[in-house]
Design an enzyme around this catalytic site. Structure first.
Site, PDB file in Angstrom:
ATOM      1  N   GLU A   2      -5.215   3.350   6.883  1.00  0.00           N
ATOM      2  CA  GLU A   2      -4.852   3.301   5.454  1.00  0.00           C
ATOM      3  C   GLU A   2      -5.454   4.514   4.727  1.00  0.00           C
ATOM      4  O   GLU A   2      -4.890   5.054   3.786  1.00  0.00           O
ATOM      5  CB  GLU A   2      -5.371   2.008   4.828  1.00  0.00           C
ATOM      6  CG  GLU A   2      -5.014   1.865   3.364  1.00  0.00           C
ATOM      7  CD  GLU A   2      -5.466   0.531   2.775  1.00  0.00           C
ATOM      8  OE1 GLU A   2      -5.140  -0.518   3.345  1.00  0.00           O
ATOM      9  OE2 GLU A   2      -6.155   0.561   1.741  1.00  0.00           O
TER      10      GLU A   2
ATOM     11  N   SER B 292     -11.111  -0.781   3.150  1.00  0.00           N
ATOM     12  CA  SER B 292     -10.472  -1.163   4.417  1.00  0.00           C
ATOM     13  C   SER B 292      -9.920   0.098   5.067  1.00  0.00           C
ATOM     14  O   SER B 292      -9.131   0.816   4.457  1.00  0.00           O
ATOM     15  CB  SER B 292      -9.319  -2.130   4.163  1.00  0.00           C
ATOM     16  OG  SER B 292      -9.827  -3.311   3.609  1.00  0.00           O
TER      17      SER B 292
ATOM     18  N   ARG C 199       0.817  -1.227   0.000  1.00  0.00           N
ATOM     19  CA  ARG C 199       0.000   0.000   0.000  1.00  0.00           C
ATOM     20  C   ARG C 199       0.847   1.272   0.000  1.00  0.00           C
ATOM     21  O   ARG C 199       0.489   2.268   0.634  1.00  0.00           O
ATOM     22  CB  ARG C 199      -0.986   0.028   1.172  1.00  0.00           C
ATOM     23  CG  ARG C 199      -2.004  -1.066   1.155  1.00  0.00           C
ATOM     24  CD  ARG C 199      -2.950  -1.012  -0.049  1.00  0.00           C
ATOM     25  NE  ARG C 199      -3.754  -2.217  -0.096  1.00  0.00           N
ATOM     26  CZ  ARG C 199      -3.413  -3.325  -0.781  1.00  0.00           C
ATOM     27  NH1 ARG C 199      -2.320  -3.352  -1.529  1.00  0.00           N
ATOM     28  NH2 ARG C 199      -4.170  -4.379  -0.774  1.00  0.00           N
TER      29      ARG C 199
HETATM   30  C1  LIG Z   1     -15.784  -0.149  -1.539  1.00  0.00           C
HETATM   31  C2  LIG Z   1     -14.293   0.045  -1.616  1.00  0.00           C
HETATM   32  C3  LIG Z   1     -13.469  -1.053  -1.828  1.00  0.00           C
HETATM   33  C4  LIG Z   1     -12.085  -0.881  -1.890  1.00  0.00           C
HETATM   34  N1  LIG Z   1     -11.312  -1.978  -2.122  1.00  0.00           N
HETATM   35  C5  LIG Z   1      -9.975  -1.845  -2.196  1.00  0.00           C
HETATM   36  C6  LIG Z   1      -9.127  -2.982  -2.450  1.00  0.00           C
HETATM   37  O1  LIG Z   1      -9.602  -4.104  -2.627  1.00  0.00           O
HETATM   38  N2  LIG Z   1      -7.810  -2.763  -2.514  1.00  0.00           N
HETATM   39  C7  LIG Z   1      -7.236  -1.529  -2.352  1.00  0.00           C
HETATM   40  O2  LIG Z   1      -6.008  -1.412  -2.429  1.00  0.00           O
HETATM   41  N3  LIG Z   1      -8.002  -0.442  -2.110  1.00  0.00           N
HETATM   42  C8  LIG Z   1      -9.339  -0.562  -2.041  1.00  0.00           C
HETATM   43  N4  LIG Z   1     -10.120   0.539  -1.796  1.00  0.00           N
HETATM   44  C9  LIG Z   1      -9.482   1.853  -1.553  1.00  0.00           C
HETATM   45  C10 LIG Z   1      -9.265   2.709  -2.815  1.00  0.00           C
HETATM   46  O3  LIG Z   1     -10.208   2.398  -3.824  1.00  0.00           O
HETATM   47  C11 LIG Z   1      -7.853   2.558  -3.378  1.00  0.00           C
HETATM   48  O4  LIG Z   1      -6.880   2.902  -2.424  1.00  0.00           O
HETATM   49  C12 LIG Z   1      -7.642   3.436  -4.632  1.00  0.00           C
HETATM   50  O5  LIG Z   1      -6.416   3.129  -5.201  1.00  0.00           O
HETATM   51  C13 LIG Z   1      -7.685   4.933  -4.322  1.00  0.00           C
HETATM   52  O6  LIG Z   1      -7.730   5.632  -5.552  1.00  0.00           O
HETATM   53  P1  LIG Z   1      -8.428   7.060  -5.648  1.00  0.00           P
HETATM   54  O7  LIG Z   1      -8.208   7.592  -7.007  1.00  0.00           O
HETATM   55  O8  LIG Z   1      -9.820   6.977  -5.183  1.00  0.00           O
HETATM   56  O9  LIG Z   1      -7.543   7.847  -4.598  1.00  0.00           O
HETATM   57  P2  LIG Z   1      -7.961   9.134  -3.759  1.00  0.00           P
HETATM   58  O10 LIG Z   1      -8.764   8.710  -2.576  1.00  0.00           O
HETATM   59  O11 LIG Z   1      -8.508  10.167  -4.624  1.00  0.00           O
HETATM   60  O12 LIG Z   1      -6.513   9.563  -3.255  1.00  0.00           O
HETATM   61  C14 LIG Z   1      -5.781   8.728  -2.384  1.00  0.00           C
HETATM   62  C15 LIG Z   1      -4.378   9.328  -2.258  1.00  0.00           C
HETATM   63  O13 LIG Z   1      -3.744   9.243  -3.531  1.00  0.00           O
HETATM   64  C16 LIG Z   1      -3.262  10.531  -3.920  1.00  0.00           C
HETATM   65  N5  LIG Z   1      -3.380  10.632  -5.380  1.00  0.00           N
HETATM   66  C17 LIG Z   1      -4.487  10.450  -6.141  1.00  0.00           C
HETATM   67  N6  LIG Z   1      -4.182  10.629  -7.446  1.00  0.00           N
HETATM   68  C18 LIG Z   1      -2.866  10.936  -7.492  1.00  0.00           C
HETATM   69  C19 LIG Z   1      -1.950  11.246  -8.546  1.00  0.00           C
HETATM   70  N7  LIG Z   1      -2.361  11.291  -9.825  1.00  0.00           N
HETATM   71  N8  LIG Z   1      -0.661  11.495  -8.222  1.00  0.00           N
HETATM   72  C20 LIG Z   1      -0.246  11.458  -6.931  1.00  0.00           C
HETATM   73  N9  LIG Z   1      -1.050  11.203  -5.892  1.00  0.00           N
HETATM   74  C21 LIG Z   1      -2.348  10.928  -6.172  1.00  0.00           C
HETATM   75  C22 LIG Z   1      -4.191  11.527  -3.218  1.00  0.00           C
HETATM   76  O14 LIG Z   1      -3.576  12.795  -3.086  1.00  0.00           O
HETATM   77  C23 LIG Z   1      -4.405  10.818  -1.880  1.00  0.00           C
HETATM   78  O15 LIG Z   1      -3.319  11.089  -1.020  1.00  0.00           O
HETATM   79  C24 LIG Z   1     -11.507   0.405  -1.729  1.00  0.00           C
HETATM   80  C25 LIG Z   1     -12.342   1.513  -1.527  1.00  0.00           C
HETATM   81  C26 LIG Z   1     -13.722   1.341  -1.472  1.00  0.00           C
HETATM   82  C27 LIG Z   1     -14.600   2.546  -1.257  1.00  0.00           C
END
Ligand SMILES: Cc1cc2nc3c(=O)[nH]c(=O)nc-3n(C[C@H](O)[C@H](O)[C@H](O)COP(=O)(O)OP(=O)(O)OC[C@H]3O[C@@H](n4cnc5c(N)ncnc54)[C@H](O)[C@@H]3O)c2cc1C
Length: 299
Positions: free
Chosen positions: A294, A224, A173
């Site tokens: 996380e 999570s 992660r």
């Molecule tokens: C129902 C559900 C199920 C999930 N299941 C999983 C799973 O199975 N496995 C898992 O790993 N995660 C899971 N997640 C968590 C999440 O989907 C992941 O961590 C995902 O990768 C986050 O992406 P995001 O674009 O939504 O990030 P955001 O929430 O928008 O951002 C997260 C972080 O990433 C940074 N960020 C975003 N884009 C960039 C960029 N272009 N450059 C630099 N930094 C950036 C942001 O500044 C922030 O610090 C789940 C979430 C939900 C709601």
């Protein structure tokens, strides 16, 4: 925030922005704050321009992908937030997919499946963006982004550069993008394996059914809430502490999966953080394990 110069620059380049913008729809937790300035570049070129202007003017900002691993404070956030959701170009070339930072991980996984490419099945239920997934090294079912990423393009204050796979320093992660807040992911290239459309789709269906049966995806959450402590599971420890179903306001430890904090309706930022503290204290007292969040907090 030196707003007049900033807004003039954004306007000059045709970049969409909104002042005092509600964050509720930008966060899967559905906790509502307001940010001073929301910026919506339409492609990577506009994204880089916006980042450069913000950096040159010394404006405090953060990046939001799909907000699926973020908890925003439900107050006024004196920051600019750059949303990548419109930077969502995806191109496929044989076994390679190149996706801009804001492209949906689910869309990329579906595109891979349609083209009979295997490797992204694990991501088909993760509601994040490519940038957020690279930043987090998102993963599930023993696979993660580091298994498929071959390179990415990064913006930093000093330069724009191509990151080789080694330079990502992927770990559980985490990646260089998380370790070094100067780096922002602009796009990523993913290498997959030729397979068969039906085989890939079947695997995706199975994983999706499994996810639906185990996770409270019917409620707003950020997935999570805690990292895995070593080789154990946060959900197992929380469940053994008897905390399933525990609530602070509308924030609840999911009965379906104790590793999830869900929003039962109107959970506030404080409800969620208070519940987090209770869980951490109880798990520490009962198991001697320090849980680590996380989910990322923006305030
Ligand atoms: C129902 C559900 C199920 C999930 N299941 C999983 C799973 O199975 N496995 C898992 O790993 N995660 C899971 N997640 C968590 C999440 O989907 C992941 O961590 C995902 O990768 C986050 O992406 P995001 O674009 O939504 O990030 P955001 O929430 O928008 O951002 C997260 C972080 O990433 C940074 N960020 C975003 N884009 C960039 C960029 N272009 N450059 C630099 N930094 C950036 C942001 O500044 C922030 O610090 C789940 C979430 C939900 C709601």
């Amino acid at each position: 925030m030196s707003s007049d110069i900033l807004l003039n620059e954004l306007q000059k380049y045709g970049i969409e922005y909104k002042k005092d913008h509600s964050l509720k729809e930008h966060c899967t937790f559905h906790v509502s704050g307001t940010c001073e300035l929301a910026i919506f570049p339409s492609d990577t070129e506009q994204f880089v321009f916006a980042l450069r202007v913000l950096d040159n003017l010394g404006v405090e900002f953060c990046i939001c992908g799909r907000g699926s691993n973020t908890l925003f404070a439900d107050e006024y956030i004196n920051k600019a937030i750059v949303f990548t959701e419109n930077c969502n170009a995806v191109r496929i070339d044989r076994d390679m997919i190149k996706a801009s930072s804001g492209a949906s991980l689910i869309r990329v996984a579906n595109l891979a499946a349609e083209n009979g490419l295997s490797g992204m099945e694990f991501a088909s239920g993760i509601p994040g963006s490519i940038g957020g997934a690279v930043y987090m090294n998102a993963g599930a079912y023993s696979s993660c982004m580091s298994d498929v990423i071959v390179k990415s393009s990064a913006y930093s204050r000093k330069e724009q550069k191509i990151m080789t796979v080694e330079e990502h320093c992927f770990s559980y992660r985490s990646s260089i993008y998380k370790e070094n807040s100067d780096l922002i992911c602009l796009d990523a290239e993913i290498k997959l394996t030729h397979s068969n459309v039906d085989v890939v789709r079947k695997k995706m269906r199975e994983l999706s059914e499994y996810r639906r049966s185990k996770q409270p995806i019917e409620f707003p959450s950020a997935g999570s809430y805690f990292k895995r402590p070593g080789s154990d599971f946060a959900g197992r420890l929380i469940e053994e502490c008897g905390l399933k179903g525990m609530r602070v306001g509308d924030a609840e430890i999911s009965v379906k999966h104790a590793g999830f904090i869900i929003n039962r309706g109107n959970a506030s930022f404080d409800d969620i953080l208070r519940l987090e503290e209770i869980v951490k204290a109880k798990v520490l007292a009962d198991f001697g394990v320090e849980l680590e969040r996380e989910v990322e907090i923006v305030r």
